[in-house]
Design a protein around this motif. Structure first.
Motif, PDB file in Angstrom:
ATOM      1  N   SER A  87       0.863  -1.192   0.000  1.00  0.00           N
ATOM      2  CA  SER A  87       0.000   0.000   0.000  1.00  0.00           C
ATOM      3  C   SER A  87       0.895   1.236   0.000  1.00  0.00           C
ATOM      4  O   SER A  87       1.867   1.302   0.761  1.00  0.00           O
ATOM      5  N   TRP A  88       0.579   2.209  -0.874  1.00  0.00           N
ATOM      6  CA  TRP A  88       1.351   3.446  -0.914  1.00  0.00           C
ATOM      7  C   TRP A  88       0.570   4.492  -1.686  1.00  0.00           C
ATOM      8  O   TRP A  88      -0.070   4.184  -2.686  1.00  0.00           O
ATOM      9  N   ARG A  89       0.663   5.738  -1.175  1.00  0.00           N
ATOM     10  CA  ARG A  89       0.187   6.897  -1.922  1.00  0.00           C
ATOM     11  C   ARG A  89       1.278   7.955  -1.880  1.00  0.00           C
ATOM     12  O   ARG A  89       2.036   8.012  -0.889  1.00  0.00           O
ATOM     13  N   PRO A  90       1.388   8.786  -2.912  1.00  0.00           N
ATOM     14  CA  PRO A  90       2.440   9.809  -2.933  1.00  0.00           C
ATOM     15  C   PRO A  90       2.476  10.616  -1.628  1.00  0.00           C
ATOM     16  O   PRO A  90       1.432  11.007  -1.111  1.00  0.00           O
ATOM     17  N   GLY A  91       3.681  10.742  -1.089  1.00  0.00           N
ATOM     18  CA  GLY A  91       3.866  11.497   0.157  1.00  0.00           C
ATOM     19  C   GLY A  91       3.760  10.645   1.396  1.00  0.00           C
ATOM     20  O   GLY A  91       4.110  11.082   2.503  1.00  0.00           O
ATOM     21  N   GLU A  92       3.284   9.391   1.226  1.00  0.00           N
ATOM     22  CA  GLU A  92       3.117   8.496   2.378  1.00  0.00           C
ATOM     23  C   GLU A  92       4.257   7.479   2.431  1.00  0.00           C
ATOM     24  O   GLU A  92       5.060   7.371   1.506  1.00  0.00           O
ATOM     25  N   SER A  93       4.283   6.734   3.546  1.00  0.00           N
ATOM     26  CA  SER A  93       5.258   5.646   3.611  1.00  0.00           C
ATOM     27  C   SER A  93       4.632   4.392   2.981  1.00  0.00           C
ATOM     28  O   SER A  93       3.426   4.301   2.769  1.00  0.00           O
ATOM     29  N   ILE A  94       5.491   3.436   2.681  1.00  0.00           N
ATOM     30  CA  ILE A  94       5.085   2.196   2.015  1.00  0.00           C
ATOM     31  C   ILE A  94       4.753   1.153   3.081  1.00  0.00           C
ATOM     32  O   ILE A  94       5.537   0.959   4.018  1.00  0.00           O
ATOM     33  N   ARG A  95       3.608   0.497   2.940  1.00  0.00           N
ATOM     34  CA  ARG A  95       3.281  -0.613   3.844  1.00  0.00           C
ATOM     35  C   ARG A  95       3.257  -1.929   3.071  1.00  0.00           C
ATOM     36  O   ARG A  95       2.660  -2.010   1.995  1.00  0.00           O
ATOM     37  N   MET A  96       3.991  -2.901   3.620  1.00  0.00           N
ATOM     38  CA  MET A  96       4.128  -4.203   2.944  1.00  0.00           C
ATOM     39  C   MET A  96       3.608  -5.285   3.882  1.00  0.00           C
ATOM     40  O   MET A  96       4.005  -5.352   5.057  1.00  0.00           O
ATOM     41  N   ARG A  97       2.719  -6.143   3.373  1.00  0.00           N
ATOM     42  CA  ARG A  97       2.150  -7.225   4.193  1.00  0.00           C
ATOM     43  C   ARG A  97       2.378  -8.557   3.476  1.00  0.00           C
ATOM     44  O   ARG A  97       2.170  -8.647   2.255  1.00  0.00           O
ATOM     45  N   GLY A  98       2.827  -9.567   4.230  1.00  0.00           N
ATOM     46  CA  GLY A  98       3.023 -10.888   3.617  1.00  0.00           C
ATOM     47  C   GLY A  98       3.548 -11.892   4.615  1.00  0.00           C
ATOM     48  O   GLY A  98       3.852 -11.558   5.762  1.00  0.00           O
ATOM     49  N   ALA A  99       3.708 -13.114   4.146  1.00  0.00           N
ATOM     50  CA  ALA A  99       4.092 -14.229   5.019  1.00  0.00           C
ATOM     51  C   ALA A  99       5.521 -14.055   5.529  1.00  0.00           C
ATOM     52  O   ALA A  99       6.375 -13.439   4.887  1.00  0.00           O
ATOM     53  N   ALA A 100       5.732 -14.608   6.726  1.00  0.00           N
ATOM     54  CA  ALA A 100       7.080 -14.730   7.306  1.00  0.00           C
ATOM     55  C   ALA A 100       7.093 -16.084   8.001  1.00  0.00           C
ATOM     56  O   ALA A 100       6.177 -16.384   8.785  1.00  0.00           O
ATOM     57  N   THR A 101       8.079 -16.902   7.677  1.00  0.00           N
ATOM     58  CA  THR A 101       8.038 -18.308   8.105  1.00  0.00           C
ATOM     59  C   THR A 101       9.301 -18.707   8.851  1.00  0.00           C
ATOM     60  O   THR A 101      10.414 -18.479   8.356  1.00  0.00           O
ATOM     61  N   HIS A 102       9.099 -19.280  10.044  1.00  0.00           N
ATOM     62  CA  HIS A 102      10.237 -19.842  10.787  1.00  0.00           C
ATOM     63  C   HIS A 102      10.380 -21.306  10.388  1.00  0.00           C
ATOM     64  O   HIS A 102       9.399 -22.064  10.451  1.00  0.00           O
ATOM     65  N   VAL A 103      11.579 -21.712   9.967  1.00  0.00           N
ATOM     66  CA  VAL A 103      11.767 -23.088   9.488  1.00  0.00           C
ATOM     67  C   VAL A 103      12.394 -23.955  10.585  1.00  0.00           C
ATOM     68  O   VAL A 103      11.855 -24.991  10.952  1.00  0.00           O
ATOM     69  N   PHE A 104      13.552 -23.516  11.108  1.00  0.00           N
ATOM     70  CA  PHE A 104      14.154 -24.281  12.215  1.00  0.00           C
ATOM     71  C   PHE A 104      15.132 -23.410  12.988  1.00  0.00           C
ATOM     72  O   PHE A 104      15.540 -22.348  12.519  1.00  0.00           O
TER      73      PHE A 104
END
Ligand SMILES: N[C@H](CCC[C@H](N)C(=O)O)C(=O)O
Length: 263
Positions: A240-257
């Motif tokens: 998500s982003w609009r000019p003048g704003e910061s960028i927001r990123m959403r997604g998976a994060a996985t712990h393996v071992f």
């Protein structure tokens, strides 16, 4: 001395993460390169060391597989945010970012993108919205700094680009004094299909900062609207982003071992 590490990934972009907040850990490029080696080391795209911070909840340092220390790593930011739990402010060389742990995922505020030719950086002034440069069939890219430097090419079919050959040539072109991450993107309905040749790591399954840079470039060119799904080989990130704003990123994060390695 044996040190514990967490093996994690963000959509297949994988990391070896040391938590050095209690016990300091001296890391250098040669050690990072050795640990990242998939044949003689542990194996990862980037090596991450979490340290105490004076200005945030923690500090995240990032080394590419080639041993170069760099300013930002979106997928690792989500993994570190997941490890930290709750909301966390994370100091990086590219700026302070803000993470929120979710269930098997995270959302990170990556800060505001920069577009100045000298902020990418480029070796000389060019219009970073559409640069008058080309490499074979790739031309007219955007350049964006999202903590680290990215060049973004929009093509008809990103899957048809010989990125293994063109990526390193562009990464090391003198136009980019700090080298550059190379993104090739195609419109895919309201989403964007993306492949990335990463500075210092090569072709990866996903690149979080690449997804951020590509989404920003597409929104600026009115090729997409926020929020936009970026479909990478390893999975999808929502930016998500609009000019003048910061960028927001959403997604998976996985712990393996959890592992141990002699350092
Ligand atoms: N290769 C990048 C660092 C890692 C970026 C990528 N793994 C991400 O998730 O953002 C660079 O040299 O700037």
């Amino acid at each position: 001395m044996k040190r514990r590490f967490e093996k994690m990934h963000g959509l297949g972009n994988d990391f070896v993460i040391f938590d050095a907040r209690e016990t300091p850990l001296e890391m250098d490029g040669a050690t990072a390169r050795a640990l990242a080696d998939r044949h003689t080391g542990v194996g990862c795209d980037q090596l991450i060391v979490i340290e105490p911070s004076q200005i945030a909840d923690l500090r995240m340092r990032i080394w590419n597989a080639d041993g170069g220390e760099v300013e930002a790593c979106g997928n690792a930011s989500r993994c570190v945010a997941l490890l930290a739990g709750g909301h966390s402010r994370i100091e990086t060389a590219g700026g302070v970012i803000q993470g929120e742990a979710l269930d098997g995922a995270a959302e990170v505020d990556m800060g505001t993108p920069r577009f100045g030719w000298d902020e990418i950086p480029l070796a000389y002034p060019l219009d970073t919205a559409a640069m008058p440069v080309g490499w074979e069939d790739l031309h007219g890219p955007a350049a964006v700094n999202v903590g680290n430097p990215h060049v973004v090419f929009f093509v008809d079919d990103s899957g048809a680009v010989d990125l293994a050959r063109l990526g390193p040539a562009i990464e090391t072109d003198p136009l980019f004094p700090d080298r550059v991450n190379v993104n090739v993107a195609s419109l895919d309905g309201g989403a964007i299909r993306l492949r990335v040749w990463e500075r210092g790591a090569g072709l990866t399954q996903a690149c979080g900062t690449g997804a951020c840079a590509t989404a920003v470039a597409a929104i600026r060119r009115k090729l997409a609207a926020s929020p936009v799904d970026i479909r990478l080989p390893g999975g999808t990130l929502t930016i998500s982003w609009r000019p003048g704003e910061s960028i927001r990123m959403r997604g998976a994060a996985t712990h393996v071992f959890t592992g141990e390695v002699a350092l």
